[in-house]
Design a protein around this motif. Sequence first.
Motif, mmCIF file in Angstrom:
data_model
loop_
_atom_site.group_PDB
_atom_site.id
_atom_site.type_symbol
_atom_site.label_atom_id
_atom_site.label_comp_id
_atom_site.label_asym_id
_atom_site.label_seq_id
_atom_site.Cartn_x
_atom_site.Cartn_y
_atom_site.Cartn_z
ATOM 1 N N ILE A 1 -4.172 -1.382 0.879
ATOM 2 C CA ILE A 1 -3.845 0.047 1.014
ATOM 3 C C ILE A 1 -3.940 0.468 2.482
ATOM 4 O O ILE A 1 -3.094 1.216 2.995
ATOM 5 C CB ILE A 1 -4.791 0.895 0.147
ATOM 6 N N GLY A 2 -4.976 -0.014 3.170
ATOM 7 C CA GLY A 2 -5.103 0.287 4.595
ATOM 8 C C GLY A 2 -3.946 -0.264 5.405
ATOM 9 O O GLY A 2 -3.470 0.374 6.352
ATOM 10 N N GLU B 1 -0.916 -0.679 4.316
ATOM 11 C CA GLU B 1 0.252 0.167 4.032
ATOM 12 C C GLU B 1 0.214 1.457 4.857
ATOM 13 O O GLU B 1 1.245 1.919 5.356
ATOM 14 C CB GLU B 1 0.298 0.485 2.539
ATOM 15 N N ARG B 2 -0.951 2.012 4.998
ATOM 16 C CA ARG B 2 -1.080 3.274 5.740
ATOM 17 C C ARG B 2 -1.017 3.072 7.252
ATOM 18 O O ARG B 2 -0.694 4.010 7.984
ATOM 19 C CB ARG B 2 -2.395 3.961 5.367
ATOM 20 N N ARG B 3 -1.327 1.860 7.726
ATOM 21 C CA ARG B 3 -1.356 1.611 9.173
ATOM 22 C C ARG B 3 -0.186 0.741 9.626
ATOM 23 O O ARG B 3 -0.305 0.010 10.607
ATOM 24 C CB ARG B 3 -2.678 0.933 9.547
ATOM 25 N N ARG B 4 0.927 0.813 8.911
ATOM 26 C CA ARG B 4 2.099 0.039 9.321
ATOM 27 C C ARG B 4 2.519 0.394 10.748
ATOM 28 O O ARG B 4 2.434 1.545 11.158
ATOM 29 C CB ARG B 4 3.268 0.280 8.372
ATOM 30 N N SER C 1 -2.251 -3.195 10.838
ATOM 31 C CA SER C 1 -1.727 -3.504 9.515
ATOM 32 C C SER C 1 -1.642 -5.007 9.280
ATOM 33 O O SER C 1 -1.903 -5.493 8.177
ATOM 34 C CB SER C 1 -0.343 -2.863 9.345
ATOM 35 N N LYS D 1 8.609 0.539 4.080
ATOM 36 C CA LYS D 1 7.517 1.113 3.302
ATOM 37 C C LYS D 1 7.470 0.511 1.898
ATOM 38 O O LYS D 1 8.503 0.325 1.267
ATOM 39 C CB LYS D 1 7.694 2.634 3.215
ATOM 40 N N ALA E 1 1.986 -1.875 -0.405
ATOM 41 C CA ALA E 1 1.639 -1.143 -1.632
ATOM 42 C C ALA E 1 1.902 -2.009 -2.861
ATOM 43 O O ALA E 1 1.103 -2.009 -3.815
ATOM 44 C CB ALA E 1 2.436 0.153 -1.707
#
Length: 201
Positions: free
Chosen positions: A23-24, A26-29, A52, A139, A143
């Motif tokens: 999850i981290g 995905e958020r820090r791509r 990421s 994106k 995930a």
Amino acid sequence: MAVSVSILAIIISLHLIAFVLAIGAERRRSTAKVVPDEYDERTYCVYDTDASTVYGLSAFGLLLISQTVLNGVTRCLCFGKGLVTSRTTTCAIFFFILSWINFLGAEACLLAGSAKNAYHTKYRAVFKVEHLSCATLRKGVFAAGAALTLMSLLGSILYYWSHSRADTGGWEKHQNEGLGMTNSSFAPHQQHQQTSEFQKV
């Protein structure tokens, strides 16, 4: 083989940490923007942090360790002593296949996402003449890896539980059959010995 709480704790912990890291990731791509070169009339891509990639590879490693521990304990279902033929064994085989499918899918997403996120566009374009496109990870890849990690966790827990039940059931059945055969062979021998002693008297 009884269910080991410590083995379950290790498997669940590693899967959950891998899920959080996915999850981290995905958020820090990585994101990029096109900026002009201050020394000539060309543009190039500037990327931000590669955190990421680190998160994705860490999740990949933890998931691999968890799967190794699980299959090491259960002997990968193919090795070790046989299981008793029952509905529990069928469930163990089903969840074994399910856990492996989700594990391989999660690992593929995490590894591919990490590799793609680490790739940076290095060529340059002529300012206001060529359109420069900066390569970035789309994106949803990490995930998907996170979702498959949770599915792998569920499959691993159910596989370990059903394998333990089938393994224990087989041992108890074999033990009871062995005790039954011992008692049945011991009873006539004891009766014959008592009859012989009575005749002597």
